[in-house]
Design an enzyme around this catalytic site. Structure first.
Site, mmCIF file in Angstrom:
data_model
loop_
_atom_site.group_PDB
_atom_site.id
_atom_site.type_symbol
_atom_site.label_atom_id
_atom_site.label_comp_id
_atom_site.label_asym_id
_atom_site.label_seq_id
_atom_site.Cartn_x
_atom_site.Cartn_y
_atom_site.Cartn_z
ATOM 1 N N VAL A 11 0.823 -1.214 0.000
ATOM 2 C CA VAL A 11 0.000 0.000 0.000
ATOM 3 C C VAL A 11 0.858 1.264 0.000
ATOM 4 O O VAL A 11 0.674 2.160 -0.828
ATOM 5 C CB VAL A 11 -0.966 -0.008 1.207
ATOM 6 C CG1 VAL A 11 -1.593 1.358 1.424
ATOM 7 C CG2 VAL A 11 -2.061 -1.046 0.970
ATOM 8 N N THR A 121 -5.435 -0.312 7.301
ATOM 9 C CA THR A 121 -6.790 -0.707 7.689
ATOM 10 C C THR A 121 -6.824 -0.865 9.204
ATOM 11 O O THR A 121 -6.161 -1.737 9.751
ATOM 12 C CB THR A 121 -7.161 -2.039 7.003
ATOM 13 O OG1 THR A 121 -7.052 -1.846 5.584
ATOM 14 C CG2 THR A 121 -8.566 -2.482 7.366
ATOM 15 N N GLU A 154 -7.591 2.453 2.276
ATOM 16 C CA GLU A 154 -7.170 2.170 0.904
ATOM 17 C C GLU A 154 -7.962 0.989 0.332
ATOM 18 O O GLU A 154 -8.143 -0.010 1.013
ATOM 19 C CB GLU A 154 -5.661 1.858 0.895
ATOM 20 C CG GLU A 154 -5.097 1.587 -0.477
ATOM 21 C CD GLU A 154 -5.494 2.662 -1.480
ATOM 22 O OE1 GLU A 154 -5.239 3.844 -1.244
ATOM 23 O OE2 GLU A 154 -6.101 2.304 -2.511
ATOM 24 N N LEU A 156 -7.226 -0.308 -2.894
ATOM 25 C CA LEU A 156 -6.559 -0.893 -4.066
ATOM 26 C C LEU A 156 -6.541 -2.414 -3.995
ATOM 27 O O LEU A 156 -6.600 -3.001 -2.904
ATOM 28 C CB LEU A 156 -5.142 -0.354 -4.201
ATOM 29 C CG LEU A 156 -4.078 -0.668 -3.129
ATOM 30 C CD1 LEU A 156 -3.541 -2.077 -3.219
ATOM 31 C CD2 LEU A 156 -2.955 0.329 -3.243
ATOM 32 N N ASN A 214 -14.763 -4.860 2.832
ATOM 33 C CA ASN A 214 -14.110 -6.167 2.727
ATOM 34 C C ASN A 214 -15.003 -7.289 3.244
ATOM 35 O O ASN A 214 -15.025 -8.390 2.690
ATOM 36 C CB ASN A 214 -12.774 -6.155 3.464
ATOM 37 C CG ASN A 214 -11.672 -5.581 2.587
ATOM 38 O OD1 ASN A 214 -11.912 -5.264 1.425
ATOM 39 N ND2 ASN A 214 -10.485 -5.441 3.126
ATOM 40 N N PHE A 255 -17.531 -10.659 -8.020
ATOM 41 C CA PHE A 255 -17.320 -11.374 -6.756
ATOM 42 C C PHE A 255 -18.315 -12.494 -6.529
ATOM 43 O O PHE A 255 -18.708 -12.766 -5.397
ATOM 44 C CB PHE A 255 -17.314 -10.385 -5.575
ATOM 45 C CG PHE A 255 -15.931 -9.911 -5.274
ATOM 46 C CD1 PHE A 255 -15.357 -8.908 -6.040
ATOM 47 C CD2 PHE A 255 -15.173 -10.505 -4.291
ATOM 48 C CE1 PHE A 255 -14.058 -8.510 -5.822
ATOM 49 C CE2 PHE A 255 -13.868 -10.115 -4.064
ATOM 50 C CZ PHE A 255 -13.314 -9.109 -4.828
ATOM 51 N N CYS A 266 -5.815 -9.252 3.237
ATOM 52 C CA CYS A 266 -6.879 -8.357 3.714
ATOM 53 C C CYS A 266 -8.152 -9.072 4.167
ATOM 54 O O CYS A 266 -8.540 -8.949 5.327
ATOM 55 C CB CYS A 266 -7.213 -7.334 2.636
ATOM 56 S SG CYS A 266 -5.846 -6.192 2.377
ATOM 57 N N LYS A 332 -3.846 -14.752 -5.370
ATOM 58 C CA LYS A 332 -4.576 -14.429 -6.597
ATOM 59 C C LYS A 332 -3.557 -14.106 -7.678
ATOM 60 O O LYS A 332 -2.365 -13.963 -7.377
ATOM 61 C CB LYS A 332 -5.544 -13.272 -6.360
ATOM 62 C CG LYS A 332 -4.897 -11.942 -6.058
ATOM 63 C CD LYS A 332 -5.977 -10.873 -6.027
ATOM 64 C CE LYS A 332 -5.373 -9.514 -5.783
ATOM 65 N NZ LYS A 332 -6.378 -8.465 -5.778
ATOM 66 N N ARG A 339 0.275 -14.321 1.448
ATOM 67 C CA ARG A 339 -0.348 -14.240 2.775
ATOM 68 C C ARG A 339 -1.740 -14.874 2.758
ATOM 69 O O ARG A 339 -2.590 -14.513 1.961
ATOM 70 C CB ARG A 339 -0.405 -12.771 3.237
ATOM 71 C CG ARG A 339 0.979 -12.236 3.580
ATOM 72 C CD ARG A 339 0.949 -10.785 3.991
ATOM 73 N NE ARG A 339 0.788 -9.877 2.875
ATOM 74 C CZ ARG A 339 0.854 -8.538 2.980
ATOM 75 N NH1 ARG A 339 1.061 -7.983 4.144
ATOM 76 N NH2 ARG A 339 0.715 -7.773 1.923
HETATM 77 P P1 NAD Z 1 3.116 -4.683 4.056
HETATM 78 O O1 NAD Z 1 3.425 -5.662 5.116
HETATM 79 O O2 NAD Z 1 3.367 -5.015 2.620
HETATM 80 O O3 NAD Z 1 3.908 -3.315 4.346
HETATM 81 C C1 NAD Z 1 4.018 -2.737 5.604
HETATM 82 C C2 NAD Z 1 5.381 -2.064 5.696
HETATM 83 O O4 NAD Z 1 5.437 -1.306 6.888
HETATM 84 C C3 NAD Z 1 6.553 -3.039 5.751
HETATM 85 O O5 NAD Z 1 7.464 -2.727 4.720
HETATM 86 C C4 NAD Z 1 7.181 -2.796 7.132
HETATM 87 O O6 NAD Z 1 8.574 -2.968 7.144
HETATM 88 C C5 NAD Z 1 6.776 -1.369 7.389
HETATM 89 N N1 NAD Z 1 6.785 -0.975 8.801
HETATM 90 C C6 NAD Z 1 6.353 -1.661 9.887
HETATM 91 N N2 NAD Z 1 6.548 -0.945 10.999
HETATM 92 C C7 NAD Z 1 7.093 0.229 10.615
HETATM 93 C C8 NAD Z 1 7.506 1.395 11.312
HETATM 94 N N3 NAD Z 1 7.397 1.485 12.644
HETATM 95 N N4 NAD Z 1 8.021 2.414 10.598
HETATM 96 C C9 NAD Z 1 8.136 2.323 9.262
HETATM 97 N N5 NAD Z 1 7.765 1.251 8.549
HETATM 98 C C10 NAD Z 1 7.246 0.213 9.217
HETATM 99 O O7 NAD Z 1 1.591 -4.284 4.284
HETATM 100 P P2 NAD Z 1 0.528 -3.770 3.187
HETATM 101 O O8 NAD Z 1 -0.027 -4.922 2.438
HETATM 102 O O9 NAD Z 1 1.113 -2.619 2.446
HETATM 103 O O10 NAD Z 1 -0.634 -3.261 4.150
HETATM 104 C C11 NAD Z 1 -0.503 -2.075 4.910
HETATM 105 C C12 NAD Z 1 -1.878 -1.715 5.449
HETATM 106 O O11 NAD Z 1 -2.765 -1.433 4.365
HETATM 107 C C13 NAD Z 1 -2.552 -2.844 6.252
HETATM 108 O O12 NAD Z 1 -3.304 -2.269 7.278
HETATM 109 C C14 NAD Z 1 -3.478 -3.478 5.233
HETATM 110 O O13 NAD Z 1 -4.588 -4.091 5.823
HETATM 111 C C15 NAD Z 1 -3.904 -2.279 4.426
HETATM 112 N N6 NAD Z 1 -4.337 -2.585 3.057
HETATM 113 C C16 NAD Z 1 -3.648 -3.493 2.309
HETATM 114 C C17 NAD Z 1 -4.050 -3.748 1.004
HETATM 115 C C18 NAD Z 1 -3.325 -4.756 0.159
HETATM 116 O O14 NAD Z 1 -3.865 -5.137 -0.879
HETATM 117 N N7 NAD Z 1 -2.137 -5.188 0.542
HETATM 118 C C19 NAD Z 1 -5.155 -3.068 0.462
HETATM 119 C C20 NAD Z 1 -5.812 -2.133 1.236
HETATM 120 C C21 NAD Z 1 -5.399 -1.900 2.542
#
Ligand code: NAD
Length: 447
Positions: A11, A121, A154, A156, A214, A255, A266, A332, A339
């Protein structure tokens, strides 16, 4: 505008890059030094179509920066996005430790008015916790700076993230302050050129919107999986049923594909977290509990079909001596994200039942190795090689390259022409006509 995005995962990296692409100056921050060093060199930590090109262009044009120095990034930015992970805690609730840690860091380092945006989220009430954590650090420093906390969930989808971000169906802004809402509107205005779908609401409603979205999508999937399972038992065809109900404009077609259950970073965690939120309010969210249970059962459906085919008695060791070739590991297509991928439950079950597993996935092999190690074999190149002498092909992820394969080659390579298709990619009648024993989800072969 000057922005920092804290957390450079799926994200944060996409959001930061797209904000840079629309002209802002963006610093993407992460605690993971290796990730940041790689990004500085143009090496991306994830696979997401189109992302690399945008990262390279915006970096070279001086709008996109990568850093582990959160303190400087906060000082240089008006808007600080929190985009760190919120994995499920042991009890299913969203683990907010990273979000709160970042809020504290912002409080420790801010030197003027800041807009702190929860992009992760997070459950209803988190913005308040972020506000408190930031304020506590300011109090500790004995300084006073104004700040606002905004919820901007978000939506996406991995695999189509750039498009989703650049041309969103909607952007939800939860803000309790009009001035801040206006700044957020300005930030998102380049993405609203076609249709203005920016929805401003109060913070708690914005936080709930993400979970409700979701949970609704997960509900549709579990619903359709149960309809498919019932179709199988009744001799109906779920593909025809989907056509029949999807044509109702109140329902729509999206869906409603049955399969091997939902996975990913997610849906599973967000459904669990919403159930937990409801629990905390002494509210029994009966429906979502069922959605989750159906999903867990659905991940076993393909394995049950294999056992029924090879060893109708079932039981321990019922697939001993069998080799199953698996197409697709990621949760997917068009992502390397493993994950909560259904492939994990399916492959673990196959191994437990004594089968040997060989897998193909175009992008997820590196991630999958972290899970299965050398208990299975892998390839990311030739999808046909793993079929040689295998007893069956199982399709778990609907990558495009599996949609129209060389059936002659598949039939000639397998020890017998048997396919277990967890994604309903092929026409059952055609498969029968070309000599395959073809198992799919919820279809009788009439459509
Ligand atoms: P991710 O695990 O890919 O990325 C999270 C990043 O945060 C990692 O690179 C980690 O090293 C970093 N991080 C952790 N603690 C930190 C800190 N203290 N300072 C700086 N960086 C730090 O996670 P993601 O998939 O990008 O998801 C992030 C959020 O967005 C979650 O809450 C998720 O539910 C939400 N989200 C994800 C998606 C998706 O499709 N992946 C879509 C919508 C919302």
């Amino acid at each position: 505008m000057k922005i920092c995005v804290i957390g450079s995962g799926y994200v944060g990296l996409v959001a930061g890059t797209c904000f840079a692409e629309s002209g802002n100056t963006v610093i993407c921050v992460d605690v993971n030094q290796e990730k940041i060093e790689g990004l500085k060199e143009g090496i991306l930590p994830i696979y997401e179509p189109g992302l690399k090109e945008l990262v390279l262009r915006n970096s070279s044009e001086g709008r996109l920066f990568f850093s582990t120095d959160l303190a400087s990034a906060v000082k240089e930015s008006l808007i600080c996005f929190i985009a760190v992970g919120t994995p499920p805690g042991e009890d299913g609730s969203a683990d907010l430790q990273h979000v709160i840690a970042v809020a504290r860091e912002i409080g420790r380092n801010m030197d003027g008015f800041k807009i702190i945006v929860d992009k992760s989220t997070v459950p209803v009430g988190t913005a308040e916790k972020v506000r408190r954590a930031t304020q506590e650090e300011l109090d500790r420093r004995g300084v006073s700076h104004e700040f606002d906390v905004v919820s901007n969930p978000e939506f996406l989808k991995e695999g189509a993230a750039i498009d989703d971000f650049m041309k969103p169906d909607r952007v939800v802004i939860g803000a309790d302050n009009v001035r801040t809402a206006e700044i957020m509107k300005e930030l998102y205005s380049p993405f609203m050129r076609k249709t203005n779908r920016l929805i401003v609401m109060d913070v708690k409603s914005a936080e709930m919107t993400k979970y409700a979205a979701n949970a609704m999508l997960a509900t549709r999937i579990s619903f359709m999986n149960q309809i498919a399972n019932l179709c199988e038992r009744m001799g109906a065809d779920v593909a025809a049923v989907r056509e029949g109900i999807g044509s109702d404009s109140r329902i729509g077609y999206d869906f409603l594909f049955p399969g091997v259950g939902y996975g990913g970073s997610c849906f599973p965690k967000d459904v669990k977290a919403l159930i937990k939120t409801a629990d905390e309010c002494n509210y029994d969210f009966v429906l979502l509990n069922a959605v989750e249970e159906v999903n867990e059962r659905q991940k076993k459906v393909l394995v049950d079909k294999m056992v029924a085919h090879f060893s109708p008695g079932g039981g321990a060791g019922s697939l001993a001596g069998k080799t199953i070739a698996v197409w697709g590991l990621s949760f997917k297509p068009r992502t390397d994200d493993m994950r909560e991928a259904p492939s994990i439950v399916i492959i673990e079950s196959l191994l437990e039942l004594g089968a040997t597993v060989r897998a193909h996935d175009p992008e997820a092999v590196k991630e999958a190795k972290k899970i299965f190690g050398d208990r299975i074999t892998y390839t990311s190149t030739n999808q046909y090689e793993i079929l040689n002498g295998a007893d069956a092909l199982a399709i778990i992820t609907e990558w495009n390259e599996y949609r129209n394969p060389d059936f002659e080659r598949i039939g000639a390579s397998l020890s017998a022409p048997v396919i277990f298709d967890g994604r309903n990619l092929y026409n059952p009648r055609r498969m029968r006509d070309i000599g395959f024993t073809y198992h799919s989800i919820g279809r009788n072969g009439s459509s």
